[in-house]
Design a protein around this motif. Structure first.
Motif, PDB file in Angstrom:
ATOM      1  N   ILE A  34      -5.265 -21.024   3.501  1.00 18.96           N
ATOM      2  CA  ILE A  34      -6.265 -20.697   2.490  1.00 18.96           C
ATOM      3  C   ILE A  34      -6.937 -19.398   2.920  1.00 18.96           C
ATOM      4  O   ILE A  34      -7.482 -19.295   4.013  1.00 18.96           O
ATOM      5  N   GLY A  35      -6.862 -18.378   2.082  1.00 19.43           N
ATOM      6  CA  GLY A  35      -7.457 -17.092   2.409  1.00 19.43           C
ATOM      7  C   GLY A  35      -8.969 -17.189   2.540  1.00 19.43           C
ATOM      8  O   GLY A  35      -9.623 -17.946   1.814  1.00 19.43           O
ATOM      9  N   MET A  36      -9.514 -16.430   3.493  1.00 20.73           N
ATOM     10  CA  MET A  36     -10.961 -16.410   3.707  1.00 20.73           C
ATOM     11  C   MET A  36     -11.510 -15.091   3.197  1.00 20.73           C
ATOM     12  O   MET A  36     -11.021 -14.024   3.554  1.00 20.73           O
ATOM     13  N   ALA A  37     -12.544 -15.176   2.366  1.00 26.17           N
ATOM     14  CA  ALA A  37     -13.037 -13.970   1.717  1.00 26.17           C
ATOM     15  C   ALA A  37     -14.413 -14.214   1.143  1.00 26.17           C
ATOM     16  O   ALA A  37     -14.816 -15.350   0.945  1.00 26.17           O
ATOM     17  N   ASN A  38     -15.126 -13.123   0.855  1.00 23.49           N
ATOM     18  CA  ASN A  38     -16.237 -13.188  -0.084  1.00 23.49           C
ATOM     19  C   ASN A  38     -15.579 -13.141  -1.449  1.00 23.49           C
ATOM     20  O   ASN A  38     -15.097 -12.100  -1.891  1.00 23.49           O
ATOM     21  N   THR A  39     -15.533 -14.283  -2.144  1.00 23.71           N
ATOM     22  CA  THR A  39     -14.627 -14.417  -3.270  1.00 23.71           C
ATOM     23  C   THR A  39     -14.953 -15.641  -4.093  1.00 23.71           C
ATOM     24  O   THR A  39     -15.919 -16.358  -3.830  1.00 23.71           O
TER      25      THR A  39
ATOM     26  N   ILE B 255       6.443 -12.101  -1.382  1.00 18.14           N
ATOM     27  CA  ILE B 255       6.886 -13.197  -2.237  1.00 18.14           C
ATOM     28  C   ILE B 255       5.690 -13.837  -2.940  1.00 18.14           C
ATOM     29  O   ILE B 255       5.614 -13.886  -4.159  1.00 18.14           O
ATOM     30  N   ASP B 256       4.769 -14.340  -2.160  1.00 19.21           N
ATOM     31  CA  ASP B 256       3.531 -14.923  -2.682  1.00 19.21           C
ATOM     32  C   ASP B 256       2.418 -14.511  -1.724  1.00 19.21           C
ATOM     33  O   ASP B 256       1.763 -15.336  -1.107  1.00 19.21           O
ATOM     34  N   MET B 257       2.204 -13.235  -1.651  1.00 25.87           N
ATOM     35  CA  MET B 257       1.393 -12.631  -0.603  1.00 25.87           C
ATOM     36  C   MET B 257      -0.107 -12.702  -0.886  1.00 25.87           C
ATOM     37  O   MET B 257      -0.541 -12.554  -2.017  1.00 25.87           O
ATOM     38  N   GLN B 258      -0.871 -12.948   0.182  1.00 23.64           N
ATOM     39  CA  GLN B 258      -2.312 -12.756   0.175  1.00 23.64           C
ATOM     40  C   GLN B 258      -2.621 -11.684   1.205  1.00 23.64           C
ATOM     41  O   GLN B 258      -2.077 -11.705   2.304  1.00 23.64           O
ATOM     42  N   ILE B 259      -3.502 -10.755   0.848  1.00 20.89           N
ATOM     43  CA  ILE B 259      -3.866  -9.690   1.773  1.00 20.89           C
ATOM     44  C   ILE B 259      -5.377  -9.590   1.867  1.00 20.89           C
ATOM     45  O   ILE B 259      -6.079  -9.643   0.854  1.00 20.89           O
ATOM     46  N   GLU B 260      -5.863  -9.478   3.080  1.00 22.14           N
ATOM     47  CA  GLU B 260      -7.275  -9.251   3.350  1.00 22.14           C
ATOM     48  C   GLU B 260      -7.396  -7.827   3.880  1.00 22.14           C
ATOM     49  O   GLU B 260      -6.661  -7.431   4.778  1.00 22.14           O
ATOM     50  N   PHE B 261      -8.343  -7.064   3.331  1.00 19.68           N
ATOM     51  CA  PHE B 261      -8.428  -5.663   3.684  1.00 19.68           C
ATOM     52  C   PHE B 261      -9.835  -5.158   3.415  1.00 19.68           C
ATOM     53  O   PHE B 261     -10.635  -5.810   2.753  1.00 19.68           O
ATOM     54  N   SER B 262     -10.120  -3.969   3.920  1.00 17.21           N
ATOM     55  CA  SER B 262     -11.386  -3.309   3.637  1.00 17.21           C
ATOM     56  C   SER B 262     -11.194  -2.354   2.476  1.00 17.21           C
ATOM     57  O   SER B 262     -10.356  -1.450   2.541  1.00 17.21           O
ATOM     58  N   PRO B 263     -11.970  -2.489   1.395  1.00 19.94           N
ATOM     59  CA  PRO B 263     -11.823  -1.559   0.277  1.00 19.94           C
ATOM     60  C   PRO B 263     -12.325  -0.161   0.595  1.00 19.94           C
ATOM     61  O   PRO B 263     -12.109   0.771  -0.175  1.00 19.94           O
TER      62      PRO B 263
ATOM     63  N   TYR C   8      -2.951   0.393   3.731  1.00 17.30           N
ATOM     64  CA  TYR C   8      -4.122  -0.364   4.152  1.00 17.30           C
ATOM     65  C   TYR C   8      -4.211  -0.201   5.662  1.00 17.30           C
ATOM     66  O   TYR C   8      -3.427  -0.812   6.406  1.00 17.30           O
ATOM     67  N   PRO C   9      -5.115   0.632   6.158  1.00 19.68           N
ATOM     68  CA  PRO C   9      -5.166   0.902   7.597  1.00 19.68           C
ATOM     69  C   PRO C   9      -5.377  -0.350   8.434  1.00 19.68           C
ATOM     70  O   PRO C   9      -4.817  -0.473   9.525  1.00 19.68           O
ATOM     71  N   THR C  10      -6.203  -1.264   7.952  1.00 17.61           N
ATOM     72  CA  THR C  10      -6.387  -2.556   8.619  1.00 17.61           C
ATOM     73  C   THR C  10      -6.207  -3.645   7.570  1.00 17.61           C
ATOM     74  O   THR C  10      -6.702  -3.530   6.451  1.00 17.61           O
ATOM     75  N   ALA C  11      -5.492  -4.698   7.933  1.00 17.43           N
ATOM     76  CA  ALA C  11      -5.227  -5.761   6.959  1.00 17.43           C
ATOM     77  C   ALA C  11      -4.660  -6.983   7.657  1.00 17.43           C
ATOM     78  O   ALA C  11      -4.101  -6.892   8.761  1.00 17.43           O
ATOM     79  N   THR C  12      -4.807  -8.117   7.005  1.00 21.98           N
ATOM     80  CA  THR C  12      -4.105  -9.342   7.373  1.00 21.98           C
ATOM     81  C   THR C  12      -3.328  -9.797   6.149  1.00 21.98           C
ATOM     82  O   THR C  12      -3.908  -9.952   5.062  1.00 21.98           O
TER      83      THR C  12
END
Length: 448
Positions: free
Chosen positions: A122-127, A364-372, A385-389
């Motif tokens: 489960i992705g972690m985010a302000n979301t 395929i079914d990607m989730q990406i966490e990054f700094s905008p 994306y210089p930094t990402a998960t």
């Protein structure tokens, strides 16, 4: 930081200009992490307490704030309540602090909280997120210590929870023209004019609005599909941030928004983040000049057009006649230097992620966490994306020195080569943990 899920398939060539590297229609899980430790809940004279106890106190405090703010609004802003399930999550431990129980996830009651662990995957985010059969507002710990920033964040994410029903965000390609010298220059001029409009009333305010709209119109005329690309982010993130300012900053919303415009005027990386400044400014000006504007807001609305209507439309000034009011010469000098630095950075990314040895991963079914704040467009190849998960069927990729997401969202590229340690791989600025049944072979990740 922001999180999104990739599109399930490549947009057709017919729809690609209005569809997207980041199809916002399906990716409302986009977040900006701002923050240091939550507001001091323990006095300096109190004995030290375990971090988990401090987190529980911070979470309880923030959840109380959230409920006070949304109940105070009472559904007036958007015609429906922003109140709903909320959880705060520690991204280091995946600890969850929720305001209600769930089914099948072993949350335990602790005072007014329900505490547990967010499942892997489960992705972690302000979301906003759908989990355990419920749509939640999710906010990451630690929270901003400043009350206005914290409460703005809470209400921003509360709007994202209702957004799919109230104002579904449109699909659009990233506005990569905001990485160009003229795109950035005209955006900064627009922001300075909007700040002047927020500070004034009457004809001076209308004059500043006309100036802002002139800068906006010229910028959008310089790039194909610029209007749709910018509007999409202003409707998605800009309206959410407007909601945050209105309900979180409250009586200080105008001062807070002017401060944000001033802050962003000094920043880099506008492609993914500009709407956090523009959206609240347009929204607050529309509140003054066209109070019923929210009732007719649609996914394809243009906030600039709405504000132009609010001042009676009419001709806009020539940019050359008004630009010096806003420090044009200094901005041009700064942006010329930044454009040169941008070209050097683009050459670096091309050498590392396109021309040099790379490892490609299917999306395929990607989730990406990054700094905008640091997204770097590299047309026509894609976006860096210089930094990402990134999480996908093949496992988890953590990047500290750049990953290139292809324009069609079908693949990601990282700098090769890498070295293997069982199912774990590592390379220059990245680490990859593969799921069972996946391998790295011939410079690509594939099923065994």
């Amino acid at each position: 930081m922001k999180a999104i899920r990739s599109p399930a398939r490549k947009p057709s060539s017919q729809s690609r200009q209005g569809s997207h590297t980041m199809p916002i229609k399906h990716h409302r899980r986009l977040w900006l992490t701002i923050g240091v430790i939550a507001e001091c809940l323990l006095s300096t004279s109190a004995p030290a307490q375990p971090l988990s106890t401090q987190q529980a106190k911070a979470a309880s405090y923030a959840i109380t704030e959230y409920h006070i703010l949304c109940h105070r609004d009472g559904g007036r802003l958007w015609g429906r309540s922003l109140c709903g399930p909320i959880m705060l999550v520690d991204p280091e431990t995946r600890a969850v602090y929720a305001d209600r129980d769930t089914t099948g996830h072993d949350l335990r009651a602790s005072g007014a909280l329900f505490i547990g662990t967010l499942p892997q995957g489960i992705g972690m985010a302000n979301t906003a997120i759908d989990w355990a059969g419920t749509r939640w507002t999710m906010v990451l710990l630690p929270l901003p210590s400043d009350r206005d920033r914290r409460e703005t964040l809470l209400m921003h994410e509360a709007f994202h929870r209702i957004q799919p029903d109230r104002l579904p965000p449109p699909v659009a390609v990233l506005p990569d023209h905001l990485d160009t010298r003229d795109g950035r220059l005209l955006l900064r001029l627009e922001w300075r004019a909007l700040a002047r409009a927020l500070r004034t009333q009457g004809e001076p305010q209308r004059a500043a609005i006309r100036d802002a709209l002139a800068f906006r119109a010229l910028r959008r005329s310089l790039a194909i599909e610029a209007t749709g690309r910018e509007n999409a982010l202003e409707i998605n993130e800009g309206i959410a941030e407007y909601t945050g300012k209105r309900l979180g900053a409250g009586k200080d919303a105008v001062a807070s928004t002017i401060g944000t415009l001033t802050d962003y005027d000094r920043r880099d990386g506008y492609v993914r983040s500009f709407a956090y400044a523009s959206g609240p400014a347009y929204g607050l000006l529309l509140d003054r000049l066209s109070p019923g504007w929210r009732n007719g807001l649609r996914p394809d609305s243009d906030l600039g057009v709405l504000l132009h209507h609010a001042i009676g439309d009419g001709a806009l000034p020539a940019v050359e006649a008004v630009r010096d009011r806003y420090g044009f010469a200094d901005i041009r000098s700064e942006e010329t230097a930044k454009a040169e630095a941008h070209a050097r950075q683009a050459a670096h990314w091309r050498a590392a992620l396109i021309d040099g040895p790379v490892i490609r991963l299917p999306l395929i079914d990607m989730q990406i966490e990054f700094s905008p704040q640091n997204v770097f467009t590299l047309p026509p190849s894609g976006t860096v994306y210089p930094t990402a998960t990134i999480r996908d069927a093949w496992g988890t990729l953590t990047v500290e020195q750049g990953v290139l997401i292809a324009q069609d969202w079908k693949s990601a590229s990282i700098a090769g080569p890498g070295s293997a340690h069982g199912n774990d791989y590592a390379g220059a600025g990245w680490s990859l943990k593969l799921s069972p049944g996946w391998i790295v072979s011939n410079d690509s990740v594939r099923r065994r």
